[in-house]
Design a protein around this motif. Structure first.
Motif, PDB file in Angstrom:
ATOM      1  N   ASN A   7      -5.637   2.878  13.827  1.00 28.56           N
ATOM      2  CA  ASN A   7      -5.268   2.123  13.607  1.00 28.56           C
ATOM      3  C   ASN A   7      -4.088   2.565  12.186  1.00 28.56           C
ATOM      4  OD1 ASN A   7      -5.888   0.002  15.014  1.00 28.56           O
ATOM      5  ND2 ASN A   7      -7.126  -1.127  13.537  1.00 28.56           N
ATOM      6  N   ARG A   8      -4.890   3.443  11.530  1.00 27.44           N
ATOM      7  CA  ARG A   8      -4.342   4.377  10.469  1.00 27.44           C
ATOM      8  C   ARG A   8      -2.367   4.868  10.899  1.00 27.44           C
ATOM      9  NH1 ARG A   8      -7.816   9.343   9.617  1.00 27.44           N
ATOM     10  NH2 ARG A   8      -9.499   7.896   9.713  1.00 27.44           N
ATOM     11  N   TYR A   9      -2.456   4.335  12.114  1.00 23.42           N
ATOM     12  CA  TYR A   9      -1.008   4.994  12.774  1.00 23.42           C
ATOM     13  C   TYR A   9      -0.444   3.713  12.863  1.00 23.42           C
ATOM     14  CZ  TYR A   9      -2.232   9.820  14.393  1.00 23.42           C
ATOM     15  OH  TYR A   9      -2.849  10.791  14.761  1.00 23.42           O
ATOM     16  N   TRP A  10      -0.902   2.212  11.786  1.00 22.99           N
ATOM     17  CA  TRP A  10       0.042   1.181  11.950  1.00 22.99           C
ATOM     18  C   TRP A  10       0.036   0.505  10.818  1.00 22.99           C
ATOM     19  CZ3 TRP A  10      -1.044  -3.908  13.464  1.00 22.99           C
ATOM     20  CH2 TRP A  10      -2.798  -4.053  13.999  1.00 22.99           C
ATOM     21  N   PHE A  11      -1.345   0.723  10.387  1.00 23.39           N
ATOM     22  CA  PHE A  11      -1.562   0.149   9.003  1.00 23.39           C
ATOM     23  C   PHE A  11      -2.641   0.963   7.975  1.00 23.39           C
ATOM     24  CE2 PHE A  11      -5.342  -2.102  11.330  1.00 23.39           C
ATOM     25  CZ  PHE A  11      -6.433  -1.963  10.628  1.00 23.39           C
ATOM     26  N   PRO A  12      -2.044   0.642   6.222  1.00 21.47           N
ATOM     27  CA  PRO A  12      -3.119   1.397   6.234  1.00 21.47           C
ATOM     28  C   PRO A  12      -4.548   0.924   5.585  1.00 21.47           C
ATOM     29  CG  PRO A  12      -1.543  -0.137   4.214  1.00 21.47           C
ATOM     30  CD  PRO A  12      -1.529  -0.442   6.492  1.00 21.47           C
ATOM     31  N   GLY A  13      -5.562   1.834   5.153  1.00 27.49           N
ATOM     32  CA  GLY A  13      -6.668   1.819   5.101  1.00 27.49           C
ATOM     33  C   GLY A  13      -7.485   2.281   5.250  1.00 27.49           C
ATOM     34  N   TYR A  14      -9.245   2.434   5.384  1.00 30.58           N
ATOM     35  CA  TYR A  14     -10.006   3.620   5.271  1.00 30.58           C
ATOM     36  C   TYR A  14     -10.614   3.079   6.430  1.00 30.58           C
ATOM     37  CZ  TYR A  14     -14.536   6.195   4.160  1.00 30.58           C
ATOM     38  OH  TYR A  14     -15.344   7.109   4.692  1.00 30.58           O
ATOM     39  N   ASP A  15     -10.178   4.420   6.789  1.00 30.29           N
ATOM     40  CA  ASP A  15     -10.475   4.439   8.405  1.00 30.29           C
ATOM     41  C   ASP A  15     -11.733   5.045   9.163  1.00 30.29           C
ATOM     42  OD1 ASP A  15      -9.847   4.104  11.137  1.00 30.29           O
ATOM     43  OD2 ASP A  15      -7.781   4.920  11.431  1.00 30.29           O
ATOM     44  N   SER A  16     -12.435   4.913   8.644  1.00 36.21           N
ATOM     45  CA  SER A  16     -13.293   5.460   9.426  1.00 36.21           C
ATOM     46  C   SER A  16     -14.706   4.818   9.171  1.00 36.21           C
ATOM     47  CB  SER A  16     -14.411   6.781   8.332  1.00 36.21           C
ATOM     48  OG  SER A  16     -13.500   7.502   8.233  1.00 36.21           O
ATOM     49  N   PRO A  17     -16.142   4.613  10.968  1.00 35.62           N
ATOM     50  CA  PRO A  17     -16.422   3.581  10.949  1.00 35.62           C
ATOM     51  C   PRO A  17     -18.223   2.931   9.671  1.00 35.62           C
ATOM     52  CG  PRO A  17     -17.526   5.294  11.832  1.00 35.62           C
ATOM     53  CD  PRO A  17     -15.890   5.542  11.480  1.00 35.62           C
ATOM     54  N   ASN A  18     -17.622   4.079   8.402  1.00 33.45           N
ATOM     55  CA  ASN A  18     -19.338   3.797   7.464  1.00 33.45           C
ATOM     56  C   ASN A  18     -18.115   3.273   6.378  1.00 33.45           C
ATOM     57  OD1 ASN A  18     -17.611   5.643   6.790  1.00 33.45           O
ATOM     58  ND2 ASN A  18     -18.997   6.484   5.306  1.00 33.45           N
ATOM     59  N   ASP A  19     -17.417   2.159   5.870  1.00 29.20           N
ATOM     60  CA  ASP A  19     -17.238   0.952   5.841  1.00 29.20           C
ATOM     61  C   ASP A  19     -16.208  -0.390   6.249  1.00 29.20           C
ATOM     62  OD1 ASP A  19     -15.578   0.773   2.612  1.00 29.20           O
ATOM     63  OD2 ASP A  19     -14.343  -0.046   3.979  1.00 29.20           O
ATOM     64  N   LYS A  20     -17.252  -1.792   5.744  1.00 30.56           N
ATOM     65  CA  LYS A  20     -16.424  -2.756   6.190  1.00 30.56           C
ATOM     66  C   LYS A  20     -15.583  -3.664   5.177  1.00 30.56           C
ATOM     67  CE  LYS A  20     -19.896  -3.163   9.683  1.00 30.56           C
ATOM     68  NZ  LYS A  20     -20.327  -4.176  10.597  1.00 30.56           N
ATOM     69  N   ALA A  21     -14.629  -4.469   6.076  1.00 25.46           N
ATOM     70  CA  ALA A  21     -14.022  -5.507   4.834  1.00 25.46           C
ATOM     71  C   ALA A  21     -13.831  -6.376   6.006  1.00 25.46           C
ATOM     72  CB  ALA A  21     -13.076  -4.460   4.223  1.00 25.46           C
ATOM     73  N   THR A  22     -13.521  -8.007   4.898  1.00 25.40           N
ATOM     74  CA  THR A  22     -12.870  -8.827   5.630  1.00 25.40           C
ATOM     75  C   THR A  22     -11.578  -8.252   5.865  1.00 25.40           C
ATOM     76  OG1 THR A  22     -12.697  -9.725   3.523  1.00 25.40           O
ATOM     77  CG2 THR A  22     -14.929 -10.445   4.525  1.00 25.40           C
ATOM     78  N   ALA A  23     -10.570  -9.809   6.285  1.00 25.08           N
ATOM     79  CA  ALA A  23      -9.752  -9.365   6.514  1.00 25.08           C
ATOM     80  C   ALA A  23      -8.434 -10.706   7.089  1.00 25.08           C
ATOM     81  CB  ALA A  23      -9.092  -8.646   7.738  1.00 25.08           C
ATOM     82  N   GLU A  24      -7.228 -10.402   6.571  1.00 26.21           N
ATOM     83  CA  GLU A  24      -6.071 -11.669   6.839  1.00 26.21           C
ATOM     84  C   GLU A  24      -5.085 -10.856   7.559  1.00 26.21           C
ATOM     85  OE1 GLU A  24      -5.013 -14.635   3.825  1.00 26.21           O
ATOM     86  OE2 GLU A  24      -5.952 -12.876   2.245  1.00 26.21           O
ATOM     87  N   ILE A  25      -5.107 -11.763   8.798  1.00 33.74           N
ATOM     88  CA  ILE A  25      -4.305 -10.896   9.526  1.00 33.74           C
ATOM     89  C   ILE A  25      -2.903 -12.585  10.006  1.00 33.74           C
ATOM     90  CG2 ILE A  25      -3.287  -9.720  11.595  1.00 33.74           C
ATOM     91  CD1 ILE A  25      -7.071  -9.582  11.365  1.00 33.74           C
ATOM     92  N   ILE A  26      -1.758 -11.613   9.172  1.00 39.18           N
ATOM     93  CA  ILE A  26      -1.019 -12.839   9.168  1.00 39.18           C
ATOM     94  C   ILE A  26       0.811 -12.059  10.165  1.00 39.18           C
ATOM     95  CG2 ILE A  26       1.060 -13.782   8.172  1.00 39.18           C
ATOM     96  CD1 ILE A  26      -1.195 -14.010   5.364  1.00 39.18           C
ATOM     97  N   VAL A  27       0.917 -12.808  11.077  1.00 43.89           N
ATOM     98  CA  VAL A  27       1.717 -12.035  12.054  1.00 43.89           C
ATOM     99  C   VAL A  27       3.270 -12.747  13.153  1.00 43.89           C
ATOM    100  CG1 VAL A  27       2.403 -11.106  14.321  1.00 43.89           C
ATOM    101  CG2 VAL A  27      -0.059 -10.928  13.188  1.00 43.89           C
ATOM    102  N   THR A  28       3.623 -12.138  11.924  1.00 43.67           N
ATOM    103  CA  THR A  28       5.633 -12.485  12.418  1.00 43.67           C
ATOM    104  C   THR A  28       6.120 -12.539  14.125  1.00 43.67           C
ATOM    105  OG1 THR A  28       6.125 -13.119  10.272  1.00 43.67           O
ATOM    106  CG2 THR A  28       8.026 -13.389  11.857  1.00 43.67           C
TER     107      THR A  28
END
Length: 807
Positions: A148-169
């Motif tokens: 997923n790091r190829y199309w949006f930025p973040g911490y891309d390893s399984p040992n971190d969790k976060a809530t999310a909003e996804i807004i798509v046009t």
């Protein structure tokens, strides 16, 4: 995730090649709390226009910079508290963002990143092309392992969790499917904005997106929507044929685990050209469109195994996530075993044990005997099957009630967080009161399985049965607890014996000599077992044992241990079981055992063939008709082809027709070319019939005929499966020195760069990398593939080229 498409209960997998190896979980200086992700796209350029707000908190004192995973992002603008960060570094792998004010432990920060990306992996764009005008227009993501790091930025390893909003046009008329609850849609001129919110924390790899033309069907589970996004032409009957049991699965998994389904909805969306079968994105599974099937295919194929596997992941992988990829069996082994448990609830204990043995335990024993791999610490494909087998032994060891209690405890303690193997071990020890250190050391942390040679002897003067065990595997010894069923005086008595030495002798008092001794009764222990006993004992086990698994595991031993006077009795017994047993699994294994009688006389084989053909006419279960056809193909004797032709023409099951054409080609003599062409002219669901033909032509046709057929199905516009099969044929011919085959493979590689159907490229690239004289021509195409989406599929071939200095 489930890897091998359409073989839904027998699982052999390639996830290992796609996951990054690690000795331990990744250290990180901050914890992501929330992602707010906004996307729009330029599909014709495969381009993402992104706006990501990442809220995080410091995990230590003096945090002066943050590193955000982001592969090859362009036109990046970074803001913190509205101020533009001008001294950030974009190294193509990460965004390294200095902080004006250092953060101490638990202090928070929100960073906003505006960017563009043309992702090589993680997000895939499909549109009709001149070469493939029927390709569906879709955009879909695949985040596991760390893509997923190829199309949006973040911490891309399984040992971190976060809530999310996804807004798509997206353009009006397109559907967007993502994680969590759909809060709404806003129409603006010719665009629609879709707004999803996920209130439960997720690892970054499970955030997903699917965009395309869909029709939605909806069920309900305890007030939560259960959604099926299918193509507009699919229809309700076909949709529910594949997905209709989902609410019942939600009921079972919630009840068995003691943890109610934790997410606001559960959706399943079909996607085109998926490299796997399914992906358990949190609350929003993506699933191959090849799982949609007609009534003819349904006689031997069902989507329920795939659907159950991905749904089980919502608890094992999504609710509780492995802390590091080296613990992936906590995701995949559990989803595999809980699929079997669902089938037990649905179809009964015999179905559960038979399919666990045939589709899971036998493949593990074979694979672990050849190339041992352990569950934790590396990434064997056997994390699915061996993981499930280990869970089965654990459940048998501590009991059903303790196992369920341990599962409940494990999920409760680690819900919405992470776990390691030791966490699961502790939960099971606390639930069952047993020390499981040795069990986990041997079955989870060690490679291989025990290989036991077993004999027995009864000493009349002391009324004692002696069991002699020898562990002959090359690896360390196992503390194996082996169920034994003893037949004495016409009565069956069960016991469990323990063996842990290289050679062990176990004494069991008996009032009289046993009529039979059955080792590993009910096929519980994951072990390769060679039991030496005469044919008469195997016959009694096959005929009289009260347990299905004991009976059917004796069937093939009848054919391998019979001597001259016992062969006719073996054929008679097996054909009788095939014709008269009410149990479909006994009939199936009887047919399979009959294919193993090649050492018998021609008369005995002809007798078997007559019985098989007779039964072929009457057998109502399609899966057993397939096994009968396989047995006929294996027999070294001639028989009339009339019935086979009728089966191919008229059978209700497409899978039976596919097996019939294989048998016709194999047994067709001077008419085999006619049967090849008959099969190639036959359309079928998922190209099962043409696939069957391809599987036979290696051994039945010459190189020029094989080349002609491969050329027919090689290029774009053909079904991806046929292109892969054609590439396989050309690879075989190229290895034999056929220059035309080599040229065709090179053309295929070059064409594949623009066609974006990469699965066939694996064989093409790997084959052509063997020939140094073609490297100059191969290099440009491979460099283009390496830069584009194809590198996911061509990874092995590219690795080989790198070793040779080509890339």
């Amino acid at each position: 995730m489930k890897i091998k498409p359409l073989k839904l209960l027998g699982i052999l997998f390639a996830l290992a090649a796609l996951l990054p190896a690690a000795e331990q979980w990744r250290s990180h200086s901050f914890d992501v709390l929330h992602y707010r992700l906004q996307f729009s796209f330029i599909p014709e350029e495969h381009r993402v226009l992104g706006d990501a707000e990442i809220s995080l908190r410091s995990l230590g004192n003096g945090l002066d910079s943050i590193r955000i995973d982001a592969i090859n992002f362009e036109n990046v603008l970074i803001l913190i508290s509205g101020d533009t960060i001008t001294n950030a570094v974009n190294n193509g792998r990460q965004l390294i963002i200095p902080l004006e004010r250092k953060l101490d432990f638990d202090q928070t920060l929100t960073v906003r990143i505006l960017y563009e990306a043309t992702p090589e992996r993680g997000l895939f764009f499909y549109n009709p092309t001149a070469m493939d005008p029927y390709q569906r227009s879709q955009i879909w993501s695949q985040g596991e392992g760390e893509d997923n790091r190829y199309w949006f930025p973040g911490y891309d390893s399984p040992n971190d969790k976060a809530t999310a909003e996804i807004i798509v046009t997206v353009p009006a008329g397109q559907t967007v499917i993502s994680n969590g609850r759909l809060l709404g849609q806003i129409g603006r001129e010719d665009k629609t904005i879709w707004y999803y919110q996920l209130e439960q924390p997720t690892p970054m790899y499970l955030i997903s997106l699917v965009i395309g033309a869909y029709e939605k069907y909806t069920d309900d589970y305890h007030g939560k929507p259960v959604e099926y996004f299918v193509y507009p032409e699919t229809g309700a009957e076909t949709t529910y044929r594949s997905f209709g049991r989902t609410p019942d699965m939600l009921r079972f998994f919630s009840d068995y685990t003691g943890f109610e389904y934790p997410f606001p909805k559960y959706s399943q969306a079909l996607i085109t050209n998926f490299m796997f079968s399914g992906m358990e994105n949190i609350s929003a599974t993506t699933i191959t469109d090849r799982t949609i099937h007609d009534a003819s295919a349904h006689l031997t194929f069902e989507s329920d195994g795939l659907v159950a596997h991905e749904l089980a992941h919502q608890w094992f992988g999504d609710l509780v996530t492995c802390r590091d990829w080296s613990e992936i069996w906590l995701n995949e082994g559990f989803a595999t075993y809980f699929t079997h448990l669902y089938y037990r609830d649905w179809k009964g204990d015999e179905d559960f044990r038979y399919n666990l043995w045939r589709g899971t335990q036998l493949p593990v024993i074979e694979a672990e005997s050849k190339n041992p791999a352990h569950l934790s610490g590396d990434h064997p494909g056997l994390v699915y099957t061996k993981g499930a087998s280990v869970l089965h032994m654990l459940r048998e060891k501590i009991g059903e009630a303790a196992f369920r209690s341990g599962i409940d405890r494990y999920l409760d303690e680690h819900a919405f967080g992470h776990a390691e193997s030791n966490d699961f071990k502790k939960a099971m020890e606390e639930a069952g009161g047993q020390n499981l250190t040795t069990f986990f050391d041997e079955w989870v942390y060690r490679a291989g399985v025990p290989h036991l040679k077993v004999t027995h002897f009864f000493r009349e003067e002391t009324k004692t049965l002696f069991l002699y065990f020898e562990q002959v595997q090359d690896s360390a010894l196992y503390h194996a607890e082996i169920p034994v069923l003893i037949v004495a005086g016409g009565k069956y008595q069960s016991t469990t014996v323990s063996t842990s030495a290289r050679r062990d002798t176990i004494a069991i008092p008996l009032p009289a000599a046993p009529q039979d001794v059955i080792i590993n009764s009910n096929a519980v222990v994951l072990a390769e077992i060679e039991q030496e006993k005469p044919w008469s004992y195997w016959f009694l086990q096959a005929e009289k044992s009260p347990l299905l698994m004991d009976r059917i595991t004796a069937y093939t031993r009848l054919t391998s241990t019979a001597v001259a006077g016992e062969m006719s009795s073996t054929v008679k017994f097996l054909t009788d079981r095939l014709s008269h047993s009410a149990n479909p699994y006994e009939r199936e294994q009887a047919a399979f055992a009959l294919s193993k009688i090649n050492s018998f006389t021609d008369r005995e084989q002809k007798t078997a063939a007559r019985q098989l053909i007779r039964r072929l006419k009457d057998e109502q279960t399609a899966r057993i008709r397939i096994e009968i056809l396989r047995s006929l193909t294996a027999l070294q004797t001639d028989f009339s082809m009339t019935e086979l032709k009728k089966i191919f023409k008229n059978d209700a099951s497409v899978a039976v027709r596919a097996e019939a054409i294989r048998c016709l080609i194999r047994k067709g003599g001077n008419k085999k070319l006619d049967y090849v062409e008959l099969g190639l002219q036959s359309d079928s669901w998922d190209e099962l019939i043409r696939e069957a033909v391809f599987n036979e032509i290696d051994s039945t046709l010459g190189s020029e005929q094989r080349l002609k057929i491969a050329r027919r199905y090689l290029m774009a516009g053909n079904h991806p499966k046929l292109r892969s099969l054609a590439a396989g044929q050309l690879a075989s011919l190229a290895r034999e020195g056929n220059e035309v085959a080599k040229d065709l493979l090179l053309l295929m590689i070059e064409e594949g760069v623009g066609d974006h159907r990469y699965r066939p490229l694996i064989q093409a690239i790997r084959t052509m990398s063997r020939f140094p004289e073609y490297h100059d021509r191969l290099r440009p195409a491979c460099e283009l593939i390496l830069q584009g989406q194809g590198n996911l599929y061509a990874k092995e071939g590219i690795r080989a080229l790198k070793k040779q200095g080509l890339l």
